[in-house]
Design an enzyme around this catalytic site. Structure first.
Site, short mmCIF file in Angstrom:
data_model
loop_
_atom_site.label_atom_id
_atom_site.label_comp_id
_atom_site.label_asym_id
_atom_site.label_seq_id
_atom_site.Cartn_x
_atom_site.Cartn_y
_atom_site.Cartn_z
CB CYS A 150 3.83 -0.25 3.74
SG CYS A 150 4.64 -1.80 3.98
CG ASN A 151 5.79 2.07 -0.25
OD1 ASN A 151 5.63 3.15 0.49
ND2 ASN A 151 5.79 3.40 -1.88
#
Length: 216
Positions: A150-151
């Site tokens: 994800c981030n």
């Protein structure tokens, strides 16, 4: 199941700004991941007690720590997904990108699946399980190596992998969480995701009980 657009419309800007996740990195440094203008921002924690205060300084350090869940299943941040050397080192063939606002960088090098998921407690992350699990299993069947990111590699991606281990290996939530945490200590799924994973555990146990009843 709501679309991403409907999810975004359902949250006020104030609600997005308030959402944050505190993370302690492997070096012991504390950082805060927060949402602003529909983008995630990672900053140093200015206060080591309650996080109050101002004067945030952007944290530009690169996080290339890869959590090896299985030889063919990896967990990391967007930094890992954007570093070709690291991806090649771990023999990655498939990449599951569940970040918001992060594009797939090497479309000619890897098999990608991109699903934008918001890191909010209210997000129905369990609704994405079938699609994500299918892609992970596809990588395994093709004898590949899949990176889930994800981030920050702290909330969304680990929550998905924990759910996958519960689904695939019939692990309890506690056991699956421990396995992922040991592989990547920085993980900290938001409270909403934790609650959904507990409910998913209850669902799986009921499914197993039904199967046993039918075979008895």
């Amino acid at each position: 199941m709501h679309s991403l657009g409907e999810e975004i419309k359902g949250f006020s800007k104030n609600k997005l700004r308030k959402q944050c996740t505190r993370v302690t990195t492997l070096s012991g440094k504390r950082i805060i991941e927060t949402w602003k203008d529909s983008m995630v921002h990672t900053v140093d924690d200015p206060d080591q007690t309650d996080g109050a205060g101002c004067g945030y300084v952007q944290d530009l350090s690169v996080d290339l720590q890869v959590g090896v869940i299985k030889p063919w299943l990896l967990l990391g941040s967007q930094d890992v997904a954007q570093d070709l050397h690291v991806l090649k080192k771990y023999k990655v063939t498939h990449i599951l990108n569940v970040a918001y606002g992060v594009e797939n960088v090497f479309p000619n090098e890897f098999t990608y699946k991109k699903i934008s998921i918001l890191d909010l407690p209210e997000t129905d992350i369990a609704s994405f399980f079938p699609e994500c699990f299918g892609f992970i299993e596809q990588a395994e069947m093709q004898e590949g190596v899949v990176l889930v990111h994800c981030n920050a590699g702290v909330s969304r991606a680990p929550a998905l992998i924990i759910g996958f281990l519960m689904h695939k290996d019939k692990l309890s939530f506690a056991r699956a969480f421990s396995l992922v945490k040991n592989s990547r200590p920085a993980i900290c799924p938001n409270p909403g995701f934790i609650e959904q994973l507990h409910k998913y555990q209850d669902y799986l146990r009921k499914q197993t009980a039904v199967v046993h009843e039918k075979t008895d």
